[in-house]
Design an enzyme around this catalytic site. Structure first.
Site, PDB file in Angstrom:
ATOM      1  N   THR A 123     -27.734 -44.414  83.417  1.00 23.04           N
ATOM      2  CA  THR A 123     -27.156 -45.511  84.059  1.00 23.04           C
ATOM      3  C   THR A 123     -28.050 -45.825  85.139  1.00 23.04           C
ATOM      4  O   THR A 123     -28.512 -44.964  85.997  1.00 23.04           O
ATOM      5  CB  THR A 123     -25.876 -44.994  84.789  1.00 23.04           C
ATOM      6  OG1 THR A 123     -24.929 -44.327  83.800  1.00 23.04           O
ATOM      7  CG2 THR A 123     -25.175 -45.821  85.668  1.00 23.04           C
ATOM      8  N   PHE A 253      -5.790 -43.670  82.981  1.00 26.47           N
ATOM      9  CA  PHE A 253      -6.256 -43.478  84.222  1.00 26.47           C
ATOM     10  C   PHE A 253      -5.253 -43.836  85.646  1.00 26.47           C
ATOM     11  O   PHE A 253      -5.822 -44.232  86.440  1.00 26.47           O
ATOM     12  CB  PHE A 253      -7.694 -44.454  84.380  1.00 26.47           C
ATOM     13  CG  PHE A 253      -8.648 -43.659  83.953  1.00 26.47           C
ATOM     14  CD1 PHE A 253      -8.750 -43.282  82.589  1.00 26.47           C
ATOM     15  CD2 PHE A 253      -9.949 -43.207  84.525  1.00 26.47           C
ATOM     16  CE1 PHE A 253      -9.894 -42.542  82.029  1.00 26.47           C
ATOM     17  CE2 PHE A 253     -10.741 -42.371  84.117  1.00 26.47           C
ATOM     18  CZ  PHE A 253     -10.850 -42.317  82.734  1.00 26.47           C
ATOM     19  N   CYS A 264     -20.455 -39.138  87.434  1.00 25.04           N
ATOM     20  CA  CYS A 264     -20.699 -40.548  87.365  1.00 25.04           C
ATOM     21  C   CYS A 264     -20.026 -41.286  88.507  1.00 25.04           C
ATOM     22  O   CYS A 264     -20.653 -41.977  89.104  1.00 25.04           O
ATOM     23  CB  CYS A 264     -20.096 -40.852  85.965  1.00 25.04           C
ATOM     24  SG  CYS A 264     -21.091 -40.287  84.559  1.00 25.04           S
TER      25      CYS A 264
HETATM   26  C1  UDX Z   1     -16.582 -41.261  83.168  1.00 24.83           C
HETATM   27  C2  UDX Z   1     -16.345 -42.392  82.541  1.00 24.83           C
HETATM   28  O1  UDX Z   1     -14.935 -42.306  81.919  1.00 24.83           O
HETATM   29  C3  UDX Z   1     -17.179 -42.518  81.313  1.00 24.83           C
HETATM   30  O2  UDX Z   1     -16.719 -43.918  80.489  1.00 24.83           O
HETATM   31  C4  UDX Z   1     -18.479 -42.888  81.829  1.00 24.83           C
HETATM   32  O3  UDX Z   1     -19.424 -42.992  80.907  1.00 24.83           O
HETATM   33  C5  UDX Z   1     -18.746 -41.563  82.624  1.00 24.83           C
HETATM   34  O4  UDX Z   1     -17.904 -41.456  83.695  1.00 24.83           O
HETATM   35  P1  UDX Z   1     -16.328 -38.516  83.165  1.00 24.83           P
HETATM   36  O5  UDX Z   1     -16.754 -38.750  84.602  1.00 24.83           O
HETATM   37  O6  UDX Z   1     -16.848 -37.609  82.136  1.00 24.83           O
HETATM   38  O7  UDX Z   1     -16.452 -40.173  82.531  1.00 24.83           O
HETATM   39  O8  UDX Z   1     -14.823 -38.167  83.226  1.00 24.83           O
HETATM   40  P2  UDX Z   1     -13.197 -39.073  83.426  1.00 24.83           P
HETATM   41  O9  UDX Z   1     -12.621 -38.544  81.980  1.00 24.83           O
HETATM   42  O10 UDX Z   1     -13.747 -40.665  83.503  1.00 24.83           O
HETATM   43  O11 UDX Z   1     -12.968 -38.477  84.726  1.00 24.83           O
HETATM   44  C6  UDX Z   1     -13.660 -38.714  85.706  1.00 24.83           C
HETATM   45  C7  UDX Z   1     -12.816 -38.083  86.955  1.00 24.83           C
HETATM   46  O12 UDX Z   1     -11.450 -38.924  87.251  1.00 24.83           O
HETATM   47  C8  UDX Z   1     -12.547 -36.734  86.862  1.00 24.83           C
HETATM   48  O13 UDX Z   1     -12.565 -36.187  88.126  1.00 24.83           O
HETATM   49  C9  UDX Z   1     -10.884 -36.790  86.339  1.00 24.83           C
HETATM   50  O14 UDX Z   1     -10.127 -35.637  86.757  1.00 24.83           O
HETATM   51  C10 UDX Z   1     -10.501 -37.910  87.296  1.00 24.83           C
HETATM   52  N1  UDX Z   1      -9.389 -38.652  86.551  1.00 24.83           N
HETATM   53  C11 UDX Z   1      -9.205 -39.429  85.672  1.00 24.83           C
HETATM   54  C12 UDX Z   1      -8.157 -38.707  87.373  1.00 24.83           C
HETATM   55  O15 UDX Z   1      -8.106 -38.047  88.658  1.00 24.83           O
HETATM   56  N2  UDX Z   1      -7.230 -39.317  86.978  1.00 24.83           N
HETATM   57  C13 UDX Z   1      -7.045 -39.903  85.699  1.00 24.83           C
HETATM   58  O16 UDX Z   1      -6.059 -40.664  85.528  1.00 24.83           O
HETATM   59  C14 UDX Z   1      -8.371 -40.060  85.066  1.00 24.83           C
END
Ligand code: UDX
Length: 436
Positions: A123, A253, A264
């Site tokens: 990224t 989400f 990320c």
């Molecule tokens: C993210 C993006 O989803 C992915 O497409 C990108 O390539 C990298 O970053 P990641 O960080 O691995 O992936 O995890 P993700 O499942 O997206 O969750 C990110 C954060 O958001 C976590 O802390 C999770 O707990 C939080 N989250 C996610 C929420 O609090 N609520 C939600 O509904 C979804």
């Protein structure tokens, strides 16, 4: 195709292994000899479900190998992917640190032979591929190459399935030739009619930031609405379901929690804001989401304090889950990394458990936390239990057994895993996020 992957972290290792699974011949390169040795022995340095099996299979079948010798790995490749880290810069100003990207570009340049596509998989801020192109041209004017951007959309804990069944593949290229090479690499996905969005390099680079920033905005939105729900005694879980049924919003989400973390969202939102500032533009919505995320963690600390009768001092708090999300060992920017130190500072005694993240947690959390073997040990003599990360192990706990070990049956469910009525019936004083 012969592919060389520079960098064997979360992105490089998953991408290289999945390319090998597609049938390509992949050489993964890393500077850290110890990491390469362990990979050659089939020891995976990160926890990603299913990765170890896939690495072993493709190594055994001779399509995947690991080396520190970049000089030998570049000449034979038709495409060289740069998948090295782009951490937030040490200056702490939110800029992405591109040192490793540029270093890789210089090293690749020297060894290019034959037409090669050099692909940014990491990224990176808009314009980085152009910098990579300039560095390569300056370092090796004879090189016959094109650069391309091919951002990844892998979620940790679901990275392999996200790679094998992506919603889309985004390719940023400037030449027909480079486009053909990348289409060839992703050909196996055609079988699943995966849409390939082929666009300019800058558009592909910005797409990655826009996607992550939007997801972060969505999470901060539902976290703030959860606060409103608590104020008016509404139920955010029902609300999220109801708004998510609108096809324009979508149900994913919309789970409120202690805030988003990971390697990320926190990094990419800041990097986008810096990038935008440099061009005299604004992304106020993203700035607000970043602010709301910090506020959400502070709100969780207050919530815990209130549930403990107004002070954490001298109280024992059991913590279930430390990682930023389930199915990973990653603690980077985990909400626990902010919340737990604040509780310790106010004199709380912490007994923490995480199925996979305790080793990582010990490296990044302050001393004085007792790490225990399971949820029930975390409940021992606890004045409250905080469910921080929604690991499956915590979804069907024996409530009676939990309660019998606790000093007071207070359950703070930061991921709304449990049903409030059920918890109250089991004799707990329960609170979630966005529902009482
Ligand atoms: C993210 C993006 O989803 C992915 O497409 C990108 O390539 C990298 O970053 P990641 O960080 O691995 O992936 O995890 P993700 O499942 O997206 O969750 C990110 C954060 O958001 C976590 O802390 C999770 O707990 C939080 N989250 C996610 C929420 O609090 N609520 C939600 O509904 C979804």
């Amino acid at each position: 195709m012969n592919i060389t992957m520079i960098g064997t972290g979360y992105v490089g290792l998953v991408t290289g292994t999945c390319f090998a699974e597609f049938g390509h011949l992949v050489t993964c390169v890393d500077k850290i000899a110890d990491k390469i040795t362990r990979l050659q022995e089939g020891i995976i340095p990160i926890y990603e479900p299913g990765l170890d099996v896939l690495v072993q299979k493709n190594t055994d079948e001779g399509r995947l190998r690991f080396t520190t010798d970049l000089a030998a790995a570049v000449p034979e490749a038709e495409a060289v992917f740069i998948a090295v880290g782009t951490p937030s810069s040490r200056r702490g100003d939110g800029y992405a640190d591109l040192t490793y990207i540029y270093e890789a570009a210089r090293e690749i340049a020297v060894h290019l032979q034959g037409y090669t596509v050099v692909v940014d998989k990491s990224t990176v801020p808009v314009g980085t591929a152009r910098q990579v192109e300039r560095i390569i041209r300056e370092t090796n004017p004879q090189a016959d190459f094109d650069v391309a951007s091919n951002p990844e959309f892998l979620r940790e804990g679901a990275a392999i399935s996200d790679f094998m069944r992506p919603d889309r593949v985004v390719i940023g290229v400037e030449s027909e030739k480079a486009g053909q090479v990348l289409q060839e690499i992703y050909k196996p996905l055609y079988l699943r009619e995966t849409p390939i969005v082929s666009t300019t390099i800058e558009t592909a680079e910005l797409t990655k930031y826009a996607a992550n920033a939007f997801l972060a905005v969505k999470i901060s939105f539902i976290n703030e609405i959860a606060g409103v729900c608590e104020a008016v005694n509404a139920n955010v879980v029902d609300l999220a379901r109801a708004i998510g049924m609108d096809g324009r919003i979508g149900s994913k989400f919309l789970h409120p929690g202690p805030g988003y973390g990971g390697s990320c969202f926190p990094k990419d939102t800041l990097a986008l804001m810096r990038l935008v500032q440099e061009h005299g533009e604004n992304v106020r919505v993203v700035e607000a989401a970043v602010e709301a995320n910090a506020a959400q963690k502070a709100r969780m600390i207050r919530k815990i304090r209130e549930m403990l009768g107004g002070s954490e001092a001298g109280k024992t708090i059991g913590v279930l889950g430390l990682t930023f999300k389930p199915e990973t060992d990653d603690m980077r920017d985990a909400p626990a990394a902010t919340i737990l130190p604040a509780l310790l500072e106010k004199g709380a005694k912490l007994r923490a458990h995480d199925p996979k993240g305790m080793e990582e947690a010990k490296k990044c959390l302050p001393g004085g936390i007792e790490y225990v073997k399971n949820a029930y040990e975390a409940a021992e003599d606890a004045d409250c239990l905080v469910l921080m990360t929604e690991w499956n192990q915590y979804r069907a706990l024996d409530l009676e057994r939990l309660k019998s070990r606790m000093r007071s049956p207070v359950f703070i469910d930061l991921r709304n895993v449990y049903d409030p009525q059920r918890m109250q019936a089991a004799g707990f004083v329960y609170t979630g996020v966005g529902r009482k």
